[in-house]
Design an enzyme around this catalytic site. Structure first.
Site, PDB file in Angstrom:
ATOM      1  N   ARG A 111      50.142  34.731  25.988  1.00 37.87           N
ATOM      2  CA  ARG A 111      49.483  35.880  25.378  1.00 37.87           C
ATOM      3  C   ARG A 111      48.483  36.577  26.289  1.00 37.87           C
ATOM      4  NH1 ARG A 111      45.059  33.249  21.742  1.00 37.87           N
ATOM      5  NH2 ARG A 111      45.132  31.075  22.336  1.00 37.87           N
ATOM      6  N   ARG A 169      49.344  30.212  25.192  1.00 37.77           N
ATOM      7  CA  ARG A 169      48.120  30.092  25.990  1.00 37.77           C
ATOM      8  C   ARG A 169      47.938  31.380  26.795  1.00 37.77           C
ATOM      9  NH1 ARG A 169      46.743  25.636  30.816  1.00 37.77           N
ATOM     10  NH2 ARG A 169      45.315  27.011  31.960  1.00 37.77           N
ATOM     11  N   HIS A 170      46.675  31.715  27.099  1.00 38.32           N
ATOM     12  CA  HIS A 170      46.392  32.788  28.051  1.00 38.32           C
ATOM     13  C   HIS A 170      46.717  32.263  29.446  1.00 38.32           C
ATOM     14  CE1 HIS A 170      44.448  35.426  25.194  1.00 38.32           C
ATOM     15  NE2 HIS A 170      43.578  34.506  24.855  1.00 38.32           N
ATOM     16  N   VAL A 171      47.874  32.607  29.975  1.00 37.67           N
ATOM     17  CA  VAL A 171      48.263  32.124  31.296  1.00 37.67           C
ATOM     18  C   VAL A 171      49.288  33.086  31.891  1.00 37.67           C
ATOM     19  CG1 VAL A 171      50.129  30.656  30.404  1.00 37.67           C
ATOM     20  CG2 VAL A 171      49.062  30.098  32.604  1.00 37.67           C
ATOM     21  N   ASP A 392      40.934  37.319  21.926  1.00 38.19           N
ATOM     22  CA  ASP A 392      41.177  37.774  23.239  1.00 38.19           C
ATOM     23  C   ASP A 392      40.487  37.001  24.299  1.00 38.19           C
ATOM     24  OD1 ASP A 392      40.944  39.342  25.330  1.00 38.19           O
ATOM     25  OD2 ASP A 392      39.214  39.518  25.161  1.00 38.19           O
TER      26      ASP A 392
END
Length: 408
Positions: A111, A169-171, A392
């Site tokens: 994401r 995951r933020h990746v 975010d």
């Protein structure tokens, strides 16, 4: 004498050669000439037929080219076959496939920050309980770029999760096949780059309505002069937060872990486009979130069946509205113009993804739910959507909040 000549040339006379003797001297024997005359119509027919065939072939080639450029088989079906298995002769010439889409058992949602992920993660928590798939999240929320060893370790942990799973995951994009793993189905959502930047800028300073109600201060370590820094001053005076490489944010999520993916330029842009085509099942547009959810439900029913009805539920909408960033203001047209120029690669990528998304919608018979806007300035910043402000910031762990919401 005349009688003798007539005997020597029985074919002479007024009707024997109406157009004169054939070329090449004296007329040959009658049988040979008849054979030559009989070949002329055949020769004329063959040339005409050859020209017709060539014209037909040209029309076919042009038609085939226009068909491929203007439509052809849905790209989604070609991509899905690539994700889930190689095409074989039996695949193409065997019995017709089932009408149901294949069921991918490995899905990754890497994401992008400030692009609707909080809303989607909340929905996934409800859906995982409803449909029985394994929702895998990470405790790390502020590390998108990984070393080679970190990539190997994360891919190993993801690949050994109980299937079917959906990992989020933020990746930045991970190439599983590079480390010998099975490449999963990727999904993601992006939004207008300037809107994403503004949402992040004010969220880091003032948070959302949850913080307002609880009198919480977002990012306590931030100095007061930085917290109340005017957005126009930040942009026009070229503060680091409002200039590159900070503004080059969306593309690396699709380009990958290569160091050049963090450098604003054509190389990262083209690699991001290539990965969208070859590794992402769907990249949606936050401004059309309902259509994104509808397509996810169509493509991945084992994960997203019923998602739209949950999303439209009044209780869920009320919770979603609590995540809207507060104290957001719109920069001056001059400042927005500068942002647009600094984010030109981000916008080229955004418009590319948007075109692909709209093409996909048309192929599945979906009409845009976004009404045609009235004429506005070129760099007009639309007002925030009621449900556009999900999780975010990579600097804060919001999973605890999601769990508390879900338990209610």
């Amino acid at each position: 004498m005349k009688k003798k000549q007539q005997q020597q040339h029985p074919g002479s006379g007024a009707d024997s050669w109406p157009h004169g003797a054939p070329l090449g001297g004296a007329p040959p024997g009658l049988g040979s000439w008849k054979r030559r005359v009989s070949l002329l119509p055949l020769l004329r027919f063959s040339l005409r037929d050859y020209g017709f065939c060539m014209a037909t072939l040209l029309v076919f080639c042009l038609g085939s080219l226009f068909y491929q450029l203007g439509g052809g088989p849905p790209r989604f079906l070609l991509d899905l076959r690539q994700y889930l298995g190689n095409s074989t002769y039996l695949d193409d010439h065997g019995p017709p496939p089932s009408k149901a889409l294949p069921f991918p058992s490995q899905v990754v949602y890497n994401r992008v920050g400030k692009c609707g992920s909080r809303t989607v993660v909340l929905l996934l928590r409800i859906l995982s309980e409803k449909h029985g798939f394994n929702l895998v999240t990470s405790d790390i929320h502020n590390k998108t770029r990984l070393t080679k060893n970190e990539q190997m370790e994360l891919i190993k942990n993801i690949s050994t999760a109980e299937q079917p799973y959906l990992f989020t995951r933020h990746v930045h994009f991970l190439n599983f096949s590079r480390f010998g793993g099975d490449q999963p189905v990727y999904i993601n959502i992006i939004r207008d780059p300037v809107n994403r930047f503004l949402s992040n800028y004010f969220f880091r300073r003032f948070g959302d309505w949850r913080g307002e109600q609880n009198h919480m201060i977002r990012t306590p370590s931030m100095r007061q002069e930085e917290r109340y820094l005017d957005i126009n001053e930040c942009i026009l005076e070229n503060y680091p937060e409002c200039s590159n490489p900070r503004l080059f944010y969306i593309i690396p999520y699709f380009c990958g872990q290569h160091p050049r993916c963090r450098e604003p330029g054509e190389w990262a842009l083209e690699r991001a486009k290539l990965n969208v085509n070859e590794n992402f099942l769907l990249v949606g547009i936050l401004e059309e979130l309902e259509d994104v959810l509808l397509l996810l439900e169509r493509f991945l029913p084992h994960y997203f069946k019923g998602v739209l009805s949950i999303y439209k539920d009044p209780e869920h909408r009320k919770l979603g509205n609590m995540t809207v960033t507060v104290k957001k203001t719109v920069p001056s047209p001059e400042a927005v113009q500068i942002l647009y120029q600094r984010m030109r690669y981000e916008y080229e990528f955004y418009h590319y993804v948007k075109e692909q998304f709209h093409l996909l919608k048309r192929k599945f018979g979906l009409k845009s739910r976004v009404s045609h806007p009235v004429l506005r300035p070129q760099f007009f910043i639309p007002t925030p959507l009621e449900t556009e402000e999900p999780i975010d910031d990579e600097e804060q762990d919001d999973e605890k909040w999601l769990e508390d919401i879900y338990k209610r």
